[in-house]
Design a protein around this motif. Structure first.
Motif, PDB file in Angstrom:
ATOM      1  N   LEU A   1     -65.345 -20.611  39.774  1.00 16.11           N
ATOM      2  CA  LEU A   1     -65.578 -19.193  40.018  1.00 16.11           C
ATOM      3  C   LEU A   1     -65.425 -18.866  41.501  1.00 16.11           C
ATOM      4  O   LEU A   1     -64.734 -17.907  41.871  1.00 16.11           O
ATOM      5  CB  LEU A   1     -66.982 -18.821  39.536  1.00 16.11           C
ATOM      6  N   ALA A   2     -66.049 -19.667  42.367  1.00 23.71           N
ATOM      7  CA  ALA A   2     -65.987 -19.414  43.803  1.00 23.71           C
ATOM      8  C   ALA A   2     -64.566 -19.563  44.337  1.00 23.71           C
ATOM      9  O   ALA A   2     -64.109 -18.765  45.164  1.00 23.71           O
ATOM     10  CB  ALA A   2     -66.926 -20.363  44.539  1.00 23.71           C
ATOM     11  N   VAL A   3     -63.854 -20.575  43.843  1.00 17.83           N
ATOM     12  CA  VAL A   3     -62.479 -20.799  44.303  1.00 17.83           C
ATOM     13  C   VAL A   3     -61.571 -19.680  43.814  1.00 17.83           C
ATOM     14  O   VAL A   3     -60.709 -19.184  44.556  1.00 17.83           O
ATOM     15  CB  VAL A   3     -61.974 -22.179  43.832  1.00 17.83           C
ATOM     16  N   GLN A   4     -61.741 -19.260  42.563  1.00 17.87           N
ATOM     17  CA  GLN A   4     -60.905 -18.191  42.027  1.00 17.87           C
ATOM     18  C   GLN A   4     -61.106 -16.892  42.809  1.00 17.87           C
ATOM     19  O   GLN A   4     -60.148 -16.161  43.082  1.00 17.87           O
ATOM     20  CB  GLN A   4     -61.224 -17.968  40.555  1.00 17.87           C
ATOM     21  N   ALA A   5     -62.365 -16.601  43.175  1.00 20.90           N
ATOM     22  CA  ALA A   5     -62.650 -15.375  43.919  1.00 20.90           C
ATOM     23  C   ALA A   5     -62.490 -15.566  45.430  1.00 20.90           C
ATOM     24  O   ALA A   5     -62.545 -14.587  46.169  1.00 20.90           O
ATOM     25  CB  ALA A   5     -64.069 -14.904  43.614  1.00 20.90           C
ATOM     26  N   GLN A   6     -62.318 -16.842  45.868  1.00 16.42           N
ATOM     27  CA  GLN A   6     -62.196 -17.165  47.294  1.00 16.42           C
ATOM     28  C   GLN A   6     -63.414 -16.660  48.078  1.00 16.42           C
ATOM     29  O   GLN A   6     -63.301 -16.054  49.149  1.00 16.42           O
ATOM     30  CB  GLN A   6     -60.907 -16.580  47.868  1.00 16.42           C
ATOM     31  N   VAL A   7     -64.611 -16.936  47.523  1.00 12.11           N
ATOM     32  CA  VAL A   7     -65.866 -16.546  48.174  1.00 12.11           C
ATOM     33  C   VAL A   7     -66.673 -17.803  48.478  1.00 12.11           C
ATOM     34  O   VAL A   7     -66.487 -18.849  47.841  1.00 12.11           O
ATOM     35  CB  VAL A   7     -66.687 -15.589  47.281  1.00 12.11           C
ATOM     36  N   PRO A   8     -67.585 -17.735  49.452  1.00 14.20           N
ATOM     37  CA  PRO A   8     -68.365 -18.922  49.816  1.00 14.20           C
ATOM     38  C   PRO A   8     -69.333 -19.341  48.714  1.00 14.20           C
ATOM     39  O   PRO A   8     -69.733 -18.551  47.855  1.00 14.20           O
ATOM     40  CB  PRO A   8     -69.133 -18.479  51.071  1.00 14.20           C
ATOM     41  N   ILE A   9     -69.727 -20.609  48.783  1.00 20.99           N
ATOM     42  CA  ILE A   9     -70.796 -21.155  47.945  1.00 20.99           C
ATOM     43  C   ILE A   9     -72.016 -21.349  48.832  1.00 20.99           C
ATOM     44  O   ILE A   9     -71.923 -21.947  49.908  1.00 20.99           O
ATOM     45  CB  ILE A   9     -70.379 -22.493  47.328  1.00 20.99           C
ATOM     46  N   VAL A  10     -73.166 -20.823  48.382  1.00 15.65           N
ATOM     47  CA  VAL A  10     -74.417 -20.991  49.124  1.00 15.65           C
ATOM     48  C   VAL A  10     -75.323 -21.920  48.322  1.00 15.65           C
ATOM     49  O   VAL A  10     -75.876 -21.517  47.296  1.00 15.65           O
ATOM     50  CB  VAL A  10     -75.119 -19.643  49.368  1.00 15.65           C
ATOM     51  N   PRO A  11     -75.491 -23.174  48.745  1.00 17.60           N
ATOM     52  CA  PRO A  11     -76.377 -24.095  48.022  1.00 17.60           C
ATOM     53  C   PRO A  11     -77.849 -23.802  48.335  1.00 17.60           C
ATOM     54  O   PRO A  11     -78.208 -23.551  49.496  1.00 17.60           O
ATOM     55  CB  PRO A  11     -75.976 -25.478  48.553  1.00 17.60           C
TER      56      PRO A  11
END
Length: 284
Positions: A194-204
Motif C-alpha cells: 500500500l505504501a509503495v503503491q501510493a509512494q507515501v512514508p511508513i511510520v512504525p
C-alpha cells in the motif's frame, strides 16, 4: 412461588459477597471480570458515539469522537501510557502507520497517539460486532476480508488512491493477528505494498510488551505501564513492488529491536520475552 422482598435482598447480598470473594481470592476471576467490563464498556461507549457520529455520516473526522470517548479507559485500569517520538509523525502528508499487535488492549495505546485523519484497517468481522462495528464504520474504519485475497488486494488499491485524494493516514497491524508471545510475528506485506503503491512514508509504532501487567494465558491483568514509541518515517519514494519484501523485513527488524529495548527497561516490559530464534520468533 414468589420470593419475599427480604429473600431477594438476601440473594443479592449473597451474590455480591460471592463476587467480592472471587475478586479478592481468584486472579483468574479478576481477569475475567476486568475483560468482561472492558469489552462491555467499549460497546456501551460505542452506543453513545453512534448518534454523535451519525450527524456527519461515515467520515474520518468521527475518529476524534471515538478517541475522546475512549481515552479515559487507561485510568479505569491503572495503566500508564507513555508516548515517545510523536515528533516523527509527518505533519502534512498521507502515510501508513504499522504497529505491533498484542491484544485488544492495543486500543489504549492507539487512542493515545492516533494522528488526525487516521483510520485503522480492520478485519471485516469487526463490522458485525454490534454497536462497536457501527461506530467504527461511521468513523471511516476500512474493513477487509482477509480470507478473500482478491477482495483484500482490491480494497488496498482503492485505499492507495484514497490516501492521496483525501489526505488520509491508515493504521495497519502487519502481523495480521494478535500475538501474546512477547515478540513479533512475521509481517504480512499488504501495508508495505500500500505504501509503495501510493509512494507515501511508513511510520512504525512500537508498543512495549504487556507481560508485566497482562497475560491472557495466565489470566493475569494488573496495573502497569506501557510505552508507545513512534519511530522515524521510512520513505518509499522510488520503490517498486519488488522492493516490498526487503522493506517489510527492514521495518520489522527495526521495530523488533525497539520492542526488546523498551520492553526490558522497566517501562512496560517483562521478563517473559522470547529470545531471538525462540518459539514464535521468525528469523530475518
Amino acid at each position: 412461588m414468589e420470593l419475599w422482598p427480604g429473600a431477594w435482598t438476601a440473594l443479592l447480598l449473597l451474590l455480591l459477597l460471592l463476587l467480592s470473594t472471587l475478586w479478592l481470592c481468584s486472579p483468574s476471576a479478576k481477569y475475567l471480570f476486568k475483560m468482561a467490563f472492558y469489552n462491555g464498556w467499549i460497546l456501551f461507549l460505542a452506543i453513545l458515539a453512534i448518534p454523535l457520529c451519525a450527524v456527519r455520516g461515515r467520515n474520518v473526522e468521527n475518529m476524534k469522537i471515538l478517541r475522546l470517548l475512549l481515552l479515559h479507559i487507561k485510568y479505569l485500569y491503572g495503566i500508564r501510557v507513555e508516548v515517545r517520538g510523536a515528533q516523527h509523525f509527518p505533519p502534512v502528508q498521507p502515510y501508513v502507520v504499522v504497529s505491533n499487535h498484542q491484544s485488544s488492549l492495543d486500543l489504549l495505546g492507539m487512542m493515545e497517539v492516533l494522528p488526525d485523519r487516521c483510520v485503522p484497517i480492520a478485519k471485516r468481522e469487526l463490522l458485525w460486532a454490534g454497536s462497536a462495528g457501527l461506530a467504527c464504520w461511521l468513523a471511516g474504519v476500512i474493513f477487509i476480508d482477509r480470507k478473500r485475497t482478491g477482495d483484500a488486494i482490491s480494497v488496498m488499491s482503492e485505499v492507495a488512491q484514497t490516501l492521496l485524494t483525501q489526505d488520509l493516514r491508515v493504521w495497519v497491524f502487519p502481523e495480521g493477528t494478535r500475538n501474546h508471545n512477547g515478540s513479533m510475528l512475521p509481517f504480512k506485506r499488504g501495508a508495505f505494498h500500500l505504501a509503495v503503491q501510493a509512494q507515501v512514508p511508513i511510520v512504525p509504532i512500537v508498543m512495549s510488551s504487556y507481560q508485566d501487567f497482562y497475560c491472557k494465558k495466565e489470566r493475569r491483568f494488573n496495573t502497569g505501564r506501557c510505552q508507545v514509541r513512534v519511530l522515524p518515517p521510512v520513505p518509499t519514494e522510488g520503490l517498486t513492488p519488488n522492493d516490498v519484501p526487503a522493506l517489510a523485513d527492514r521495518v520489522r527488524h527495526s521495530m523488533l529491536t525497539i520492542f526488546r529495548e523498551i520492553s526490558t527497561d522497566g517501562l512496560g516490559g517483562g521478563d517473559c520475552l522470547k529470545k531471538p530464534g525462540g518459539a514464535g520468533e521468525a528469523r530475518l
